[in-house]
Motif scaffolding. Structure first.
Motif, PDB file in Angstrom:
ATOM      1  N   LEU A   1      39.142  30.566  38.250  1.00  0.00           N
ATOM      2  CA  LEU A   1      39.655  32.317  37.483  1.00  0.00           C
ATOM      3  C   LEU A   1      40.428  32.047  38.281  1.00  0.00           C
ATOM      4  O   LEU A   1      42.106  33.031  37.334  1.00  0.00           O
ATOM      5  CB  LEU A   1      38.875  33.121  38.218  1.00  0.00           C
ATOM      6  CG  LEU A   1      37.475  32.637  36.903  1.00  0.00           C
ATOM      7  CD1 LEU A   1      36.842  33.473  37.045  1.00  0.00           C
ATOM      8  CD2 LEU A   1      37.610  32.839  35.006  1.00  0.00           C
ATOM      9  N   VAL A   2      41.406  32.436  39.249  1.00  0.00           N
ATOM     10  CA  VAL A   2      42.369  32.743  40.170  1.00  0.00           C
ATOM     11  C   VAL A   2      43.776  31.856  39.847  1.00  0.00           C
ATOM     12  O   VAL A   2      44.364  31.783  38.802  1.00  0.00           O
ATOM     13  CB  VAL A   2      42.333  32.840  41.690  1.00  0.00           C
ATOM     14  CG1 VAL A   2      43.756  32.582  41.928  1.00  0.00           C
ATOM     15  CG2 VAL A   2      41.189  33.500  42.181  1.00  0.00           C
TER      16      VAL A   2
ATOM     17  N   LEU B   1      40.409  36.347  25.863  1.00  0.00           N
ATOM     18  CA  LEU B   1      41.077  37.524  26.806  1.00  0.00           C
ATOM     19  C   LEU B   1      42.625  36.951  27.241  1.00  0.00           C
ATOM     20  O   LEU B   1      42.216  35.395  28.446  1.00  0.00           O
ATOM     21  CB  LEU B   1      39.817  37.848  26.893  1.00  0.00           C
ATOM     22  CG  LEU B   1      39.508  37.321  28.325  1.00  0.00           C
ATOM     23  CD1 LEU B   1      39.687  37.415  29.291  1.00  0.00           C
ATOM     24  CD2 LEU B   1      38.250  38.416  28.700  1.00  0.00           C
ATOM     25  N   THR B   2      42.564  37.602  27.453  1.00  0.00           N
ATOM     26  CA  THR B   2      44.264  37.984  28.688  1.00  0.00           C
ATOM     27  C   THR B   2      43.913  38.411  29.912  1.00  0.00           C
ATOM     28  O   THR B   2      43.429  39.744  29.675  1.00  0.00           O
ATOM     29  CB  THR B   2      45.653  38.451  28.043  1.00  0.00           C
ATOM     30  OG1 THR B   2      45.975  37.583  26.564  1.00  0.00           O
ATOM     31  CG2 THR B   2      46.980  38.363  29.119  1.00  0.00           C
TER      32      THR B   2
ATOM     33  N   MET C   1      39.887  40.288  36.262  1.00  0.00           N
ATOM     34  CA  MET C   1      39.840  39.571  37.107  1.00  0.00           C
ATOM     35  C   MET C   1      39.062  40.123  37.423  1.00  0.00           C
ATOM     36  O   MET C   1      38.234  39.347  38.594  1.00  0.00           O
ATOM     37  CB  MET C   1      41.609  39.843  37.900  1.00  0.00           C
ATOM     38  CG  MET C   1      41.396  38.135  38.947  1.00  0.00           C
ATOM     39  SD  MET C   1      41.383  36.861  37.824  1.00  0.00           S
ATOM     40  CE  MET C   1      41.228  35.360  39.255  1.00  0.00           C
ATOM     41  N   ALA C   2      39.236  41.239  38.219  1.00  0.00           N
ATOM     42  CA  ALA C   2      38.809  41.752  39.425  1.00  0.00           C
ATOM     43  C   ALA C   2      36.882  42.191  38.705  1.00  0.00           C
ATOM     44  O   ALA C   2      36.034  41.473  39.605  1.00  0.00           O
ATOM     45  CB  ALA C   2      39.363  42.860  39.943  1.00  0.00           C
TER      46      ALA C   2
ATOM     47  N   ILE D   1      33.526  40.003  40.760  1.00  0.00           N
ATOM     48  CA  ILE D   1      32.328  40.550  41.064  1.00  0.00           C
ATOM     49  C   ILE D   1      31.117  39.707  39.515  1.00  0.00           C
ATOM     50  O   ILE D   1      30.345  39.587  40.606  1.00  0.00           O
ATOM     51  CB  ILE D   1      32.640  41.504  40.586  1.00  0.00           C
ATOM     52  CG1 ILE D   1      33.532  42.410  41.413  1.00  0.00           C
ATOM     53  CG2 ILE D   1      31.361  42.685  40.691  1.00  0.00           C
ATOM     54  CD1 ILE D   1      33.815  44.201  41.186  1.00  0.00           C
ATOM     55  N   MET D   2      31.370  39.511  38.434  1.00  0.00           N
ATOM     56  CA  MET D   2      30.497  38.916  37.948  1.00  0.00           C
ATOM     57  C   MET D   2      29.968  37.712  38.821  1.00  0.00           C
ATOM     58  O   MET D   2      28.927  37.148  38.307  1.00  0.00           O
ATOM     59  CB  MET D   2      30.773  38.659  36.459  1.00  0.00           C
ATOM     60  CG  MET D   2      30.213  40.770  36.048  1.00  0.00           C
ATOM     61  SD  MET D   2      31.016  40.025  34.440  1.00  0.00           S
ATOM     62  CE  MET D   2      32.432  39.864  33.882  1.00  0.00           C
ATOM     63  N   ALA D   3      31.836  36.941  38.662  1.00  0.00           N
ATOM     64  CA  ALA D   3      30.844  35.119  39.406  1.00  0.00           C
ATOM     65  C   ALA D   3      30.316  35.407  40.388  1.00  0.00           C
ATOM     66  O   ALA D   3      29.234  33.951  40.816  1.00  0.00           O
ATOM     67  CB  ALA D   3      32.484  34.711  39.519  1.00  0.00           C
TER      68      ALA D   3
END
Length: 229
Positions: free
Chosen positions: A107-108, A128-129, A135-136, A140-142
């Motif tokens: 993701l990063v 999505l963009t 991103m934050a 958190i969800m990850a």
């Protein structure tokens, strides 16, 4: 040359990777007549220093390969244990670290360089963009999913261990092999089946020659390197 008889979107990686890593392992299991032993529950005891070393090596490897095109988490798992094979428990911990770190850092990498380095990242890019807020939230969800999956894996493993020894393993291998063949034909047609056949042979060469099957990832790495050169 690839076409789908069901008008699905052809994916060349489906027959390629299914043959190298899937069908070849199934055929090898059928020929060697693998028997699943009766499973017993036991506690894993690892010194704190050993546990920390396995987590750090796996996490570092997973975070690095998230930036490199064509390099999978499996490569990082092997690299993390080079020179220090350790025990089976250490290997499992390092693999968990590799996969968790790779999921986060893919993701990063997508946010920083706008290049997907995994299938999940590619799907996110299409939907999505990414910005700082999204991103934050996704990070958190990850982390939450990692914690939840840890608990779910332990519960599911206990259920699976009690029933897996009673399964007809050769029949299960045949069913999965037929499923792979059917899925390959549905998505890629006859030419896809030809790729599936060739990649299965390549996947069988590795164990017969006594080398790791992970070297077959060169089928992705070499074209990517040539393309970027």
């Amino acid at each position: 040359l690839l076409y789908s008889p069901l008008d699905l979107e052809p994916q060349v990686l489906l027959p390629l990777l299914s043959g190298i890593f899937g069908a070849s392992s199934l055929i090898l299991s059928l020929t060697t007549k693998v028997q699943i032993p009766r499973q017993t529950e036991s506690k894993i005891k690892m010194p704190g220093s050993t546990l920390a070393k396995a987590v750090l090596s796996g996490g570092l490897g997973g975070s690095l390969v998230a930036w490199i095109p064509g390099v999978s988490p499996s490569v990082a798992s092997i690299a993390a244990r080079l020179g220090s094979p350790g025990t089976a428990e250490e290997f499992l911990v390092s693999i968990a670290g590799v996969n968790s770190a790779n999921a986060l850092f893919s993701l990063v990498a997508l946010y920083v360089i706008d290049r997907p380095r995994s299938g999940a990242a590619a799907a996110i890019q299409q939907l999505l963009t990414l910005d700082q807020n999204i991103m934050a939230q996704m990070m958190i969800m990850a982390v939450i999913v990692v914690l939840a999956s840890y608990l779910a894996t332990i519960a599911a493993a206990q259920l699976a261990a009690r029933s897996i020894s009673s399964l007809n393993y050769p029949r299960l291998c045949i069913i999965v092999l037929v499923f792979l063949l059917a899925m390959t034909y549905a998505f890629t047609g006859l030419f896809g089946l030809f790729i599936f056949f060739l990649s299965t042979i390549v996947g069988l060469i590795a164990p017969v020659a006594g080398i790791h099957r992970i070297h077959a990832m060169g089928v992705l790495m070499l074209p990517l390197i040539v393309m970027y050169i």
